[in-house]
Design a protein around this motif. Sequence first.
Motif, PDB file in Angstrom:
ATOM      1  N   CYS A 156      42.929  30.333  29.179  1.00  0.00           N
ATOM      2  CA  CYS A 156      43.576  30.511  30.236  1.00  0.00           C
ATOM      3  C   CYS A 156      42.889  31.542  31.026  1.00  0.00           C
ATOM      4  O   CYS A 156      41.785  32.128  30.667  1.00  0.00           O
ATOM      5  CB  CYS A 156      45.051  31.464  30.184  1.00  0.00           C
ATOM      6  SG  CYS A 156      46.053  30.465  29.216  1.00  0.00           S
ATOM      7  N   PHE A 157      43.007  31.545  32.444  1.00  0.00           N
ATOM      8  CA  PHE A 157      42.359  32.384  33.337  1.00  0.00           C
ATOM      9  C   PHE A 157      43.216  32.855  34.515  1.00  0.00           C
ATOM     10  O   PHE A 157      44.026  32.377  34.693  1.00  0.00           O
ATOM     11  CB  PHE A 157      40.823  31.945  33.919  1.00  0.00           C
ATOM     12  CG  PHE A 157      41.217  30.772  34.708  1.00  0.00           C
ATOM     13  CD1 PHE A 157      41.338  31.240  36.072  1.00  0.00           C
ATOM     14  CD2 PHE A 157      41.426  29.334  34.377  1.00  0.00           C
ATOM     15  CE1 PHE A 157      41.604  29.890  36.986  1.00  0.00           C
ATOM     16  CE2 PHE A 157      41.507  28.509  35.244  1.00  0.00           C
ATOM     17  CZ  PHE A 157      41.636  28.568  36.597  1.00  0.00           C
ATOM     18  N   ALA A 158      42.893  34.088  34.939  1.00  0.00           N
ATOM     19  CA  ALA A 158      43.725  34.924  35.954  1.00  0.00           C
ATOM     20  C   ALA A 158      42.882  34.879  37.166  1.00  0.00           C
ATOM     21  O   ALA A 158      41.587  34.979  37.079  1.00  0.00           O
ATOM     22  CB  ALA A 158      44.107  36.155  35.538  1.00  0.00           C
ATOM     23  N   VAL A 159      43.533  34.794  38.458  1.00  0.00           N
ATOM     24  CA  VAL A 159      42.886  34.911  39.584  1.00  0.00           C
ATOM     25  C   VAL A 159      43.642  35.588  40.484  1.00  0.00           C
ATOM     26  O   VAL A 159      44.694  35.535  40.612  1.00  0.00           O
ATOM     27  CB  VAL A 159      42.752  33.103  40.109  1.00  0.00           C
ATOM     28  CG1 VAL A 159      42.244  33.405  41.721  1.00  0.00           C
ATOM     29  CG2 VAL A 159      41.953  32.464  39.237  1.00  0.00           C
ATOM     30  N   GLY A 160      42.858  36.570  41.163  1.00  0.00           N
ATOM     31  CA  GLY A 160      43.527  37.656  42.083  1.00  0.00           C
ATOM     32  C   GLY A 160      43.433  37.216  43.505  1.00  0.00           C
ATOM     33  O   GLY A 160      42.233  36.344  43.651  1.00  0.00           O
ATOM     34  N   SER A 161      44.362  37.498  44.525  1.00  0.00           N
ATOM     35  CA  SER A 161      44.303  37.039  45.783  1.00  0.00           C
ATOM     36  C   SER A 161      44.418  38.140  46.774  1.00  0.00           C
ATOM     37  O   SER A 161      44.960  39.083  46.402  1.00  0.00           O
ATOM     38  CB  SER A 161      45.315  35.883  46.019  1.00  0.00           C
ATOM     39  OG  SER A 161      45.330  35.607  47.406  1.00  0.00           O
ATOM     40  N   LYS A 162      44.121  37.824  48.104  1.00  0.00           N
ATOM     41  CA  LYS A 162      44.149  38.756  49.264  1.00  0.00           C
ATOM     42  C   LYS A 162      45.847  38.803  49.707  1.00  0.00           C
ATOM     43  O   LYS A 162      46.158  39.660  50.431  1.00  0.00           O
ATOM     44  CB  LYS A 162      43.579  38.232  50.477  1.00  0.00           C
ATOM     45  CG  LYS A 162      42.139  38.791  50.146  1.00  0.00           C
ATOM     46  CD  LYS A 162      41.252  38.344  51.337  1.00  0.00           C
ATOM     47  CE  LYS A 162      39.809  39.133  51.180  1.00  0.00           C
ATOM     48  NZ  LYS A 162      39.025  38.623  52.565  1.00  0.00           N
ATOM     49  N   ASP A 163      46.652  37.892  49.039  1.00  0.00           N
ATOM     50  CA  ASP A 163      47.986  37.980  49.425  1.00  0.00           C
ATOM     51  C   ASP A 163      48.736  38.582  48.509  1.00  0.00           C
ATOM     52  O   ASP A 163      50.037  38.756  48.267  1.00  0.00           O
ATOM     53  CB  ASP A 163      48.517  36.290  49.491  1.00  0.00           C
ATOM     54  CG  ASP A 163      48.654  35.693  48.172  1.00  0.00           C
ATOM     55  OD1 ASP A 163      48.079  36.372  47.054  1.00  0.00           O
ATOM     56  OD2 ASP A 163      48.984  34.414  48.021  1.00  0.00           O
ATOM     57  N   MET A 164      48.067  39.805  47.821  1.00  0.00           N
ATOM     58  CA  MET A 164      48.848  40.527  46.833  1.00  0.00           C
ATOM     59  C   MET A 164      49.163  39.931  45.746  1.00  0.00           C
ATOM     60  O   MET A 164      50.035  40.760  44.799  1.00  0.00           O
ATOM     61  CB  MET A 164      49.685  41.363  47.783  1.00  0.00           C
ATOM     62  CG  MET A 164      49.375  42.127  48.901  1.00  0.00           C
ATOM     63  SD  MET A 164      50.132  42.910  49.780  1.00  0.00           S
ATOM     64  CE  MET A 164      51.103  41.731  50.770  1.00  0.00           C
ATOM     65  N   SER A 165      49.044  38.706  45.373  1.00  0.00           N
ATOM     66  CA  SER A 165      49.391  38.197  44.255  1.00  0.00           C
ATOM     67  C   SER A 165      48.537  37.813  43.093  1.00  0.00           C
ATOM     68  O   SER A 165      47.021  37.814  43.558  1.00  0.00           O
ATOM     69  CB  SER A 165      50.458  36.921  44.314  1.00  0.00           C
ATOM     70  OG  SER A 165      49.374  35.970  44.788  1.00  0.00           O
ATOM     71  N   THR A 166      48.661  37.667  41.763  1.00  0.00           N
ATOM     72  CA  THR A 166      47.668  37.453  40.818  1.00  0.00           C
ATOM     73  C   THR A 166      48.352  36.119  40.122  1.00  0.00           C
ATOM     74  O   THR A 166      49.613  36.104  39.789  1.00  0.00           O
ATOM     75  CB  THR A 166      47.572  38.496  39.746  1.00  0.00           C
ATOM     76  OG1 THR A 166      47.209  39.742  40.395  1.00  0.00           O
ATOM     77  CG2 THR A 166      46.471  38.118  38.810  1.00  0.00           C
TER      78      THR A 166
END
Length: 899
Positions: A156-166
């Motif tokens: 698995c991998f995780a991605v962070g975003s500018k919309d404040m969600s991960t």
Amino acid sequence: LPSQFSGLLGTVYRRGNLSFTRDGSALISPVGNRISVFDLKNNKCETLPLATRLNIVCVGLSPDGSLAILIDEEGAALLVSLIGKCVIHQFYFHKPVHSVSFSPDGKKFVITKDNVALMYHAPGKKREFNAFVLDKTYYGPYDETTCIDWTDDSKCFAVGSKDMSTWVFGAERWANLIYYSLGGHKDIIVACFFEENSLDLYTISQDAALCVWQCDTELDGLKPMPPKDAAREKNAEENDEEFLEEPKGEEIHGKANPNEKETRHKVKYSRVAKYFFNKEGDFNNLTSAAYHKKTHLLVTGFASGIFHLHELPDFNLIHSLSISDQRIASISINCTGDWIAFGCSGLGQLLVWEWQSESYVLKQQGHFNSMVSLAYSPDGQYIVTGGEDGKVKVWNTSSSFCFVTFTEHTSGVTAVTFTSSGYVILSASLDGTVRAFDLHRYRNFRTFTSPRPSQFSCLAVDSSGEIVSAGSQDSFEIFIWSMQSGRLLDVLAGHEGPISSLSFNPMKCVLASASWDKTVKLWDMLDSWRTKETLILNSDVLVVAFSPDGKELAVAALNGQITFWDHENAVQTGSIEGRHDLQMGRKELDKITAKQAAKGKSFTTLCYSADGQSILAGGLSKFVCIYNVKEQILMKKFEISCNFSLDAMEEYLDRRKMTEFGSMALIDEGAGGEDGVAIPLPGVKRGDMSYRHFKPEIRVTCLRFCPTGRSWAATTTEGLLIYSLDSGLIFDPFELDIDVTPSNIHKTLHQKEYTMAIIMALKLNEKKLIQEVIEAVPSSEVDVVCSSFPDLYVEKVLEFLASAFETSCHLEFYLTWAHKLLMLHGQKLKTRSVKLLPMIQFLQKSIQRHFEDVSKLCEWNIYNIKYALAISQQRGMKRLAEEASVDEEDLDSDSDYLM
């Protein structure tokens, strides 16, 4: 002529992410459109001989350390082999990419662009036509994606975003985890990290908040998709792909709020803790973070230049420190967790910190503004640079590191030079001082000033190092000082415009001064310092330079001409029309074409090669021209940069960027990004800290040839570029016969005809073969072989010895060769000293470097031996004292017994 790019000094970090190599001993840093590799164990720096079209913004390193993906500002990627140091493949992602990360098993890599994450098959595992094959596209975030982290088993991998969600995505389609959305933050996600061998997650946002997420499932608990469902989805995809030109890979669309049916029997996350960094309110924005999974060490950097070390999951503060007053743009931790690298893009700082001992492993910073001037030391071992930031820096050419910075000047440095001894540096500045620095004690031991404050624009020192001269911009005078006493000896007046350049004749005490009044004046320092001669030109004179033998004078003027003069008879011997060779680029805001703009441009820096046969010329352009002095023709043109992030690089402007309202370059697209909106000041031309969007202009400010003749350097907008002789395998024979073959050379060597074998090897001119033959000569035979060499081959052998000293471990053997050759042929070599000077200086540089290393080692060993002897003596004395006291006690007991 030296033509191979060999190094970039003066700039250590610009922007992008720092990465440690697999073994953790080297650091990879993006510097503009190139990458530098800092070998921290051997204290060396190397810039790879490849470049992207624009500045690099992210670097992805494969787990085995053999491949790297470099991505520039527009999303163009290069696949680079770090072993072969060459480009393997090029790819274009069509949009700016924010981050790139290889999976720990090296089979996949993920890039984030816009609001999607793209997973590709990693190149290099098998032979393929296209190195970048798209596997899956992940949708979910509403805004731009910022960061990536993988689980240890690459599931698995995780991605962070500018919309404040991960978002947590499965690299494969797992039955209980396809996607999962995590909220809990009130600002942009800066970083997200998985815990070691777990799906537990840490997310960090820009407002300095850390959320700890716990997963109800272990990595082993991820179930594969049932074959029936997987086959149905695969068939649907294949049907879609029939109508596509190329397969787009699988698409996974995530939902922020899935319904209850979709979440049943799926992985669940719960937030177990939320921590805040800025309890005291000292820190504004959290800008970067890194996490070491084995030691549970979290490092966070802030916009104020402060960094924190925390232990997770308990969030215990280990320590916090301020390393800069600029924002920390990138952080990286090496594999052992001992060293932490920090990059500050504002001032171009690069630091490697050992947190346990609280000491610096590496601390380097380039010039904040552009470099203006440079000079080589007489042996070619060091380079000194002066910049508009008022700093004077000294760089080691073999390690490429800056080892001392002098900050005494209060304004921009305009000129720097070494004295003939090589241990004194002189610098002239706009603050009205000329300063002398000592390289033994690293201090400013002389400060020369003028009676009335003057801004010094140029500097020269005579061959003895006794007479220092500096030209003034505002009073049109030349000031002469004595180095020994520090006193002002004379003021030379006569020019009617600002002094633009000064140069001393290497062979005589004659000073040439160039001025904007269209004249070059020659001053004899020994003849009451009166003007010896005045040379009149057609245009303002910008730069003047003497040839190494002192017989010729080169002058560059504002009309683009380089003229050559016999200064003894004040006769012009030749000229070069160089304006068309300069080949200007068109700036984004220029109203006229590059061809029209070039009519008013000229060379601003000149430099003779070490043998005096060629001359280097550069100016406000991306080209450096090398001319043959005798023939007065252009021999070669060097393009010093292919970085289109700099201004004035293109000859023609892109019509697509021109609108009815003017150039698109005037529109600042990046405003209001991560750093907020900064209002530019009116009328600011140079890179100001308050500028929002600033494109530096490409230019060459100074050129210098190394005294050894093996390299030359240029200070440019990119940094300090060094070009050296190509060390690769080039077949360059010398007086070659039909009988000279490797097999014949080995046969001659076997018959113990050493002199003949060496001459044949020199004729073939293959370095490895020469080395093999020379090292086969017994040390007892060296004297005989050296005495029987023809004169023509003596310098060839000496040149080989000088290059062999740099790599070989047979130090005494090669020193014996050099000693015997110089003793036996010294007198004959002296007659050709001018021609052989670069080679002799190269030999001296190589021997000097070994002398310094060995002498340090010997001093340390002597100290250790003395220390060991002192300890043993002390112990011996102690033992004797103990024995004496025992004997006394025995005597006392005997006497008591007798009594």
